[in-house]
Write an enzyme that holds these catalytic residues in place. Structure first.
Site, PDB file in Angstrom:
ATOM      1  N   SER A  12       4.788  32.868  56.943  1.00 36.55           N
ATOM      2  CA  SER A  12       3.649  31.686  57.137  1.00 36.55           C
ATOM      3  C   SER A  12       2.180  32.202  56.816  1.00 36.55           C
ATOM      4  CB  SER A  12       3.838  30.961  58.462  1.00 36.55           C
ATOM      5  OG  SER A  12       2.810  30.157  58.463  1.00 36.55           O
ATOM      6  N   HIS A  37       5.980  30.411  52.983  1.00 31.80           N
ATOM      7  CA  HIS A  37       5.891  29.490  53.842  1.00 31.80           C
ATOM      8  C   HIS A  37       4.516  28.829  54.086  1.00 31.80           C
ATOM      9  CE1 HIS A  37       7.602  26.466  57.030  1.00 31.80           C
ATOM     10  NE2 HIS A  37       6.546  26.898  57.462  1.00 31.80           N
ATOM     11  N   ASP A  39       2.260  25.977  55.630  1.00 34.96           N
ATOM     12  CA  ASP A  39       1.898  24.923  56.651  1.00 34.96           C
ATOM     13  C   ASP A  39       0.922  23.889  56.538  1.00 34.96           C
ATOM     14  OD1 ASP A  39       4.026  25.562  58.585  1.00 34.96           O
ATOM     15  OD2 ASP A  39       2.943  27.560  58.769  1.00 34.96           O
ATOM     16  N   MET A  41      -1.285  20.642  57.678  1.00 37.85           N
ATOM     17  CA  MET A  41      -1.415  20.159  58.720  1.00 37.85           C
ATOM     18  C   MET A  41      -2.553  19.049  58.681  1.00 37.85           C
ATOM     19  SD  MET A  41      -1.247  23.058  61.805  1.00 37.85           S
ATOM     20  CE  MET A  41       0.311  24.277  61.707  1.00 37.85           C
ATOM     21  N   HIS A  70       5.947  23.182  54.366  1.00 40.20           N
ATOM     22  CA  HIS A  70       6.152  22.545  55.541  1.00 40.20           C
ATOM     23  C   HIS A  70       5.054  21.306  55.817  1.00 40.20           C
ATOM     24  CE1 HIS A  70       6.728  23.222  60.118  1.00 40.20           C
ATOM     25  NE2 HIS A  70       7.156  21.925  59.791  1.00 40.20           N
ATOM     26  N   MET A  72       3.357  18.879  58.065  1.00 43.07           N
ATOM     27  CA  MET A  72       3.027  18.410  59.438  1.00 43.07           C
ATOM     28  C   MET A  72       2.083  17.280  59.587  1.00 43.07           C
ATOM     29  SD  MET A  72       3.373  22.056  61.374  1.00 43.07           S
ATOM     30  CE  MET A  72       3.213  22.926  59.753  1.00 43.07           C
ATOM     31  N   MET A 141      12.294  23.606  64.733  1.00 45.51           N
ATOM     32  CA  MET A 141      11.077  24.205  65.290  1.00 45.51           C
ATOM     33  C   MET A 141      11.351  24.796  66.695  1.00 45.51           C
ATOM     34  SD  MET A 141       8.656  23.453  63.054  1.00 45.51           S
ATOM     35  CE  MET A 141       7.371  24.000  63.855  1.00 45.51           C
ATOM     36  N   GLY A 146       1.747  22.872  65.103  1.00 44.53           N
ATOM     37  CA  GLY A 146       0.381  22.820  65.348  1.00 44.53           C
ATOM     38  C   GLY A 146      -0.316  24.081  65.183  1.00 44.53           C
ATOM     39  N   PHE A 147       0.179  25.290  65.800  1.00 35.68           N
ATOM     40  CA  PHE A 147      -0.385  26.728  65.811  1.00 35.68           C
ATOM     41  C   PHE A 147       0.562  27.581  65.595  1.00 35.68           C
ATOM     42  CE2 PHE A 147      -2.514  23.200  68.314  1.00 35.68           C
ATOM     43  CZ  PHE A 147      -3.696  23.216  67.716  1.00 35.68           C
ATOM     44  N   ASP A 176      11.374  28.054  62.599  1.00 35.00           N
ATOM     45  CA  ASP A 176       9.949  28.174  62.585  1.00 35.00           C
ATOM     46  C   ASP A 176       9.398  28.322  63.918  1.00 35.00           C
ATOM     47  OD1 ASP A 176       7.214  27.966  61.760  1.00 35.00           O
ATOM     48  OD2 ASP A 176       7.604  26.301  60.466  1.00 35.00           O
ATOM     49  N   GLY A 177       8.695  29.272  64.163  1.00 39.48           N
ATOM     50  CA  GLY A 177       7.946  29.285  65.376  1.00 39.48           C
ATOM     51  C   GLY A 177       8.319  30.670  66.399  1.00 39.48           C
ATOM     52  N   GLY A 198       5.096  34.037  61.260  1.00 36.38           N
ATOM     53  CA  GLY A 198       3.564  34.022  60.735  1.00 36.38           C
ATOM     54  C   GLY A 198       2.851  35.484  61.408  1.00 36.38           C
TER      55      GLY A 198
HETATM   56  C1  DX5 Z   1       3.817  25.943  63.513  1.00 38.74           C
HETATM   57  C2  DX5 Z   1       3.751  26.381  61.932  1.00 38.74           C
HETATM   58  C3  DX5 Z   1       4.728  27.716  62.001  1.00 38.74           C
HETATM   59  C4  DX5 Z   1       3.746  28.745  62.477  1.00 38.74           C
HETATM   60  C5  DX5 Z   1       4.653  29.966  62.694  1.00 38.74           C
HETATM   61  O1  DX5 Z   1       3.414  24.782  63.561  1.00 38.74           O
HETATM   62  O2  DX5 Z   1       4.751  25.431  61.327  1.00 38.74           O
HETATM   63  O3  DX5 Z   1       5.235  28.078  60.460  1.00 38.74           O
HETATM   64  O4  DX5 Z   1       2.805  29.592  61.288  1.00 38.74           O
HETATM   65  O5  DX5 Z   1       3.723  31.092  63.294  1.00 38.74           O
HETATM   66  P1  DX5 Z   1       4.355  32.056  64.423  1.00 38.74           P
HETATM   67  O6  DX5 Z   1       5.458  32.692  63.525  1.00 38.74           O
HETATM   68  O7  DX5 Z   1       3.108  32.752  64.578  1.00 38.74           O
HETATM   69  O8  DX5 Z   1       4.836  31.463  65.569  1.00 38.74           O
HETATM   70 ZN    ZN Z   2       5.763  25.947  59.453  1.00 41.14          ZN
END
Ligand code: DX5
Ligand code: ZN
Length: 228
Positions: A12, A37, A39, A41, A70, A72, A141, A146-147, A176-177, A198
């Site tokens: 990500s 990937h 993200d 937001m 993705h 969000m 998820m 969000g982060f 994811d996450g 990520g």
């Molecule tokens: C979260 C994102 C993820 C995020 C994953 O809201 O959708 O794709 O970047 O990050 P890590 O792998 O650090 O949890």
């Molecule tokens: Zn994501």
């Protein structure tokens, strides 16, 4: 894009240097990323804001693998054409983002992309029971979106249930996450085939020191599959 269930690592770019996306994307691909990937937001569906269609279109020039976007954001439908125009391969929307996910998935496919549906941790597997003919990917998820860098939430029961529901259908299960070498084997054993990561990929590396990305990707793949 041919379908297979081989384990795919999708870094990500939320954890990349936001001032240097082009080089970051080329670095992770050179270091073994299977997909990229992205993200998106909106500061509304999730409490964080990243980038929109013009930026994603600029990323596309650097992506040689698969651009996995993705969303969000809420609402989704008005943005679908823009993400198609940006060169998105797989566009994933959240089931929680609006009342008409069925229509959203139809519109994503009609725009020429693969359609993904993402489930927040509080949403059960059964929520997609009537969407299985509409989806090419289910994103589970394992953090609240969000982060980056949040702690993994164990969703292995949900993943197992989704794997049963999917059967022989050509639908990816993406996680994811909080995916890292500790959590990757759990989700793969439960039936996942796409691992978004990520912080666990970008940690310790940079475009000047990209072999760290390669080591991080290899460590996740090795933990998940037994080979690097
Ligand atoms: C979260 C994102 C993820 C995020 C994953 O809201 O959708 O794709 O970047 O990050 P890590 O792998 O650090 O949890
Ligand atoms: Zn994501």
């Amino acid at each position: 894009m041919n379908f297979d269930r081989k384990i795919k690592i999708a870094p990500s770019i939320l954890s990349a240097d936001f001032a240097d996306f082009g080089r970051e994307i080329r670095a992770i691909e050179a270091q073994g990323a299977d997909w990229v990937h992205v993200d998106v937001m909106d500061g509304h569906f999730v409490p964080n804001l990243t980038f929109g269609p013009p930026a994603v279109k600029a990323f596309r020039k650097h992506v040689e693998t698969v651009m996995d976007v993705h969303l969000m954001i809420s609402p989704v439908d008005a943005s679908i054409e823009a993400y198609a125009d940006a060169g998105t391969d797989i566009l994933t929307a959240h089931i929680e983002a609006g009342p008409h996910i069925h229509r959203t998935l139809q519109a994503i496919r009609a725009a020429g992309m693969k359609a993904g549906v993402a489930l927040n941790p509080g949403t059960p597997a059964e929520a997609i029971a009537h969407l299985l003919e509409m989806a090419d990917l289910v994103c589970v998820m394992t953090v609240n979106p969000g982060f980056g860098g949040q702690k993994f939430i164990d969703m292995t029961d949900k993943i197992r249930r989704l794997r049963e529901m999917i059967g022989d259908r050509e639908i990816h299960i993406e996680i994811d996450g909080g995916v890292d070498p500790t959590t990757a084997p759990l989700v793969v054993a439960a039936g996942a085939d796409v691992l978004v990561a990520g912080s666990a990929v970008f940690r310790g590396g940079s475009v000047h020191n990209p072999q760290v990305y390669g080591e991080n990707i290899a460590a996740i793949r090795k933990a998940a599959t037994g080979y690097a």
